[in-house]
Design a protein around this motif. Sequence first.
Motif, mmCIF file in Angstrom:
data_model
loop_
_atom_site.group_PDB
_atom_site.id
_atom_site.type_symbol
_atom_site.label_atom_id
_atom_site.label_comp_id
_atom_site.label_asym_id
_atom_site.label_seq_id
_atom_site.Cartn_x
_atom_site.Cartn_y
_atom_site.Cartn_z
ATOM 1 N N GLU A 212 8.286 9.928 -1.078
ATOM 2 C CA GLU A 212 8.469 10.130 -2.033
ATOM 3 C C GLU A 212 9.407 9.010 -3.209
ATOM 4 O O GLU A 212 8.818 8.883 -4.016
ATOM 5 C CB GLU A 212 9.358 11.612 -2.677
ATOM 6 N N PHE A 213 10.571 8.992 -2.921
ATOM 7 C CA PHE A 213 11.412 8.082 -2.688
ATOM 8 C C PHE A 213 10.583 6.667 -3.664
ATOM 9 O O PHE A 213 10.772 6.123 -5.036
ATOM 10 C CB PHE A 213 12.816 7.590 -2.559
ATOM 11 N N VAL A 214 10.103 5.705 -2.523
ATOM 12 C CA VAL A 214 9.394 4.699 -2.685
ATOM 13 C C VAL A 214 8.127 4.511 -3.682
ATOM 14 O O VAL A 214 7.610 3.906 -4.822
ATOM 15 C CB VAL A 214 8.928 3.698 -1.491
ATOM 16 N N ASP A 215 7.494 5.495 -3.710
ATOM 17 C CA ASP A 215 6.349 5.704 -4.730
ATOM 18 C C ASP A 215 6.512 6.179 -6.425
ATOM 19 O O ASP A 215 5.956 5.316 -7.360
ATOM 20 C CB ASP A 215 5.674 7.110 -4.146
ATOM 21 N N ASP A 216 7.997 6.636 -6.481
ATOM 22 C CA ASP A 216 8.116 6.817 -8.098
ATOM 23 C C ASP A 216 9.114 4.877 -7.901
ATOM 24 O O ASP A 216 8.499 4.874 -9.060
ATOM 25 C CB ASP A 216 9.481 7.848 -8.497
ATOM 26 N N TYR A 217 9.422 5.397 -7.287
ATOM 27 C CA TYR A 217 10.333 3.445 -7.933
ATOM 28 C C TYR A 217 9.259 2.303 -7.703
ATOM 29 O O TYR A 217 9.391 1.377 -8.671
ATOM 30 C CB TYR A 217 10.844 3.151 -6.245
ATOM 31 N N VAL A 218 8.275 2.259 -6.977
ATOM 32 C CA VAL A 218 7.002 1.222 -7.216
ATOM 33 C C VAL A 218 6.475 1.603 -8.926
ATOM 34 O O VAL A 218 5.752 0.601 -9.591
ATOM 35 C CB VAL A 218 5.730 1.081 -6.435
ATOM 36 N N ARG A 219 6.017 3.110 -8.783
ATOM 37 C CA ARG A 219 5.748 3.235 -10.080
ATOM 38 C C ARG A 219 6.251 2.828 -10.948
ATOM 39 O O ARG A 219 5.654 2.541 -11.987
ATOM 40 C CB ARG A 219 5.255 4.746 -9.950
ATOM 41 N N ASP A 220 7.481 3.081 -11.321
ATOM 42 C CA ASP A 220 8.980 3.189 -11.887
ATOM 43 C C ASP A 220 8.838 1.810 -12.934
ATOM 44 O O ASP A 220 8.602 0.725 -13.669
ATOM 45 C CB ASP A 220 10.129 3.026 -12.451
ATOM 46 N N HIS A 221 8.626 0.445 -11.373
ATOM 47 C CA HIS A 221 8.647 -0.331 -11.459
ATOM 48 C C HIS A 221 7.406 -1.968 -12.166
ATOM 49 O O HIS A 221 7.489 -2.732 -12.944
ATOM 50 C CB HIS A 221 8.517 -1.401 -10.453
ATOM 51 N N ILE A 222 6.433 -1.165 -12.369
ATOM 52 C CA ILE A 222 5.098 -1.639 -12.847
ATOM 53 C C ILE A 222 4.844 -0.431 -14.479
ATOM 54 O O ILE A 222 4.035 -1.596 -14.805
ATOM 55 C CB ILE A 222 4.088 -1.565 -11.770
ATOM 56 N N ARG A 223 5.817 0.144 -14.544
ATOM 57 C CA ARG A 223 5.660 1.125 -15.698
ATOM 58 C C ARG A 223 5.393 -0.026 -16.531
ATOM 59 O O ARG A 223 4.566 0.399 -17.947
ATOM 60 C CB ARG A 223 6.412 1.941 -16.125
ATOM 61 N N SER A 224 5.968 -1.436 -17.195
ATOM 62 C CA SER A 224 6.567 -1.759 -17.980
ATOM 63 C C SER A 224 4.832 -2.980 -18.368
ATOM 64 O O SER A 224 4.426 -3.555 -19.314
ATOM 65 C CB SER A 224 6.972 -2.371 -18.810
ATOM 66 N N MET A 225 4.933 -3.295 -16.930
ATOM 67 C CA MET A 225 3.045 -4.157 -17.257
ATOM 68 C C MET A 225 1.844 -3.831 -17.859
ATOM 69 O O MET A 225 1.849 -2.281 -17.993
ATOM 70 C CB MET A 225 3.527 -4.097 -16.151
ATOM 71 N N SER A 226 0.985 -4.455 -18.259
ATOM 72 C CA SER A 226 0.092 -4.306 -18.473
ATOM 73 C C SER A 226 -1.155 -3.368 -17.318
ATOM 74 O O SER A 226 -0.068 -3.797 -16.137
ATOM 75 C CB SER A 226 -0.888 -5.597 -18.979
ATOM 76 N N ASP A 227 -2.239 -3.229 -17.458
ATOM 77 C CA ASP A 227 -2.943 -2.410 -16.010
ATOM 78 C C ASP A 227 -3.160 -3.915 -14.866
ATOM 79 O O ASP A 227 -2.996 -3.601 -14.444
ATOM 80 C CB ASP A 227 -4.220 -1.707 -16.900
ATOM 81 N N GLN A 228 -3.620 -4.527 -16.278
ATOM 82 C CA GLN A 228 -4.211 -5.717 -14.978
ATOM 83 C C GLN A 228 -2.282 -6.318 -14.616
ATOM 84 O O GLN A 228 -2.685 -6.983 -12.773
ATOM 85 C CB GLN A 228 -4.609 -7.506 -16.187
ATOM 86 N N GLU A 229 -1.745 -6.855 -14.847
ATOM 87 C CA GLU A 229 -0.451 -6.468 -14.255
ATOM 88 C C GLU A 229 -0.669 -6.035 -13.556
ATOM 89 O O GLU A 229 0.317 -6.783 -12.563
ATOM 90 C CB GLU A 229 0.763 -7.447 -15.165
ATOM 91 N N ALA A 230 -0.176 -4.551 -13.985
ATOM 92 C CA ALA A 230 0.061 -3.832 -12.686
ATOM 93 C C ALA A 230 -1.026 -3.931 -11.389
ATOM 94 O O ALA A 230 -0.767 -3.605 -9.900
ATOM 95 C CB ALA A 230 -0.356 -2.007 -12.948
ATOM 96 N N TRP A 231 -1.849 -3.930 -11.891
ATOM 97 C CA TRP A 231 -3.334 -4.061 -10.090
ATOM 98 C C TRP A 231 -3.227 -5.679 -9.863
ATOM 99 O O TRP A 231 -2.881 -5.581 -8.571
ATOM 100 C CB TRP A 231 -4.192 -4.742 -11.185
ATOM 101 N N ASP A 232 -2.529 -6.463 -10.487
ATOM 102 C CA ASP A 232 -2.334 -7.406 -9.794
ATOM 103 C C ASP A 232 -0.871 -7.563 -8.798
ATOM 104 O O ASP A 232 -0.517 -8.092 -7.670
ATOM 105 C CB ASP A 232 -2.117 -8.881 -10.952
ATOM 106 N N ALA A 233 0.210 -6.684 -9.455
ATOM 107 C CA ALA A 233 1.251 -6.729 -9.194
ATOM 108 C C ALA A 233 1.606 -5.743 -7.311
ATOM 109 O O ALA A 233 2.561 -5.794 -6.229
ATOM 110 C CB ALA A 233 2.956 -6.083 -9.728
ATOM 111 N N LEU A 234 -0.127 -5.124 -7.306
ATOM 112 C CA LEU A 234 -0.260 -4.023 -5.857
ATOM 113 C C LEU A 234 -1.169 -5.343 -5.520
ATOM 114 O O LEU A 234 -1.010 -4.398 -3.635
ATOM 115 C CB LEU A 234 -1.049 -2.849 -7.078
ATOM 116 N N MET A 235 -1.489 -5.797 -5.552
ATOM 117 C CA MET A 235 -2.027 -6.253 -4.493
ATOM 118 C C MET A 235 -1.167 -6.658 -3.262
ATOM 119 O O MET A 235 -2.009 -6.846 -1.811
ATOM 120 C CB MET A 235 -2.994 -7.416 -4.937
ATOM 121 N N PRO A 236 -0.714 -7.377 -2.837
ATOM 122 C CA PRO A 236 0.808 -8.022 -1.636
ATOM 123 C C PRO A 236 0.818 -6.662 -1.536
ATOM 124 O O PRO A 236 0.443 -6.754 -0.601
ATOM 125 C CB PRO A 236 1.813 -8.261 -2.460
#
Length: 340
Positions: A212-236
């Motif tokens: 639960e903690f990690v899920d929300d941490y990642v969600r908050d980390h990519i919140r300010s990105m564009s959708d494409q930036e978030a897509w790319d950030a999740l690939m690793p």
Amino acid sequence: MYWTERILSEAETRNSGTESLSEGMRVIIGGATYTFSEGILRQERLCREEQEQTKEAFGFKWKKRDTYESPSVKRAHREWLLKRYFGGESSEIASLLHGRENFLDAGCGSGFSSLLLFGDHLASVRYLGVDISNAVDVAQQRFAEKGLPAEFLQADLTDLPFRGPVFDVIFSEGVLHHTNSTENAVSYLAGLLRRGGMFLFYVYNKKGPVREFVDDYVRDHIRSMSDQEAWDALMPLTRLGAALGRLQVEVNVPEALPFLGIPKGRIDIQRLFYWYVMKAYYRPDWTDEEMNHVNFDWYRPSNCWRQTPEDVTRWCAEVGLRIRKMDVEDAGITVVAEKV
């Protein structure tokens, strides 16, 4: 156009002197303004500010058809849907739909789940797909490609232009937890269901504390990105999940850790990470893009509520839904309920 005509019958005002719809036509229904555009009525003010990001995320995701339309992806999803809703018995679909014509796909996205689960059975119902995002345009195209009749409405699924119960079946696969309140969404949609009608839905289950903690941490980390930036950030993250899966190594957990939600027993190391540390989806027959689609679906929406089976049971009882089947997995809670 059964649903469009029914919706228009509720119109308080329209900007045309004719009964027929035309491109750009505006109508007011229940105080909300709709515009007819590209064959779809669309609410002009779709959502509150807090849900705007979630709307945009799903519009982006469902346009990426190459990430979810391979035979492997569709086969896996159909098997999962059929197991959860019908115990793997496809013959039960016709039985559930028999005598039930008015079908609402609440949060239809691109029509992915409804087409996979119900398929040609949808030709026997009056299908209305509703989504807050412009994924309705993708759904319209996909239904047309399959030659299935369907109508679509772009609107907030908790603010629809209907008064009282009108639907015999409501299907909402993985959507209600992306509204501003899962409980309120269940209550609102139950009010649109006729007595004896069926409500089929899936919502997220609560996970262990680390996950639960990690899920929300990642969600908050990519919140300010564009959708494409978030897509790319999740690939690793996606590729790490794949690397763990390819190890094919099992870990023996000698004793349960109930305070972390980790059970005793043997578990593949990828699944250990997946269920109890972070969501990093893996299937050996899927591409990185296809697996990233699943991870994006989980991490990107700002609205992403998790609930317990006890929560869901109580909500259903409070709005007159008798649960006929509840399938509880670590991932989520699937409900087949009847309006009484």
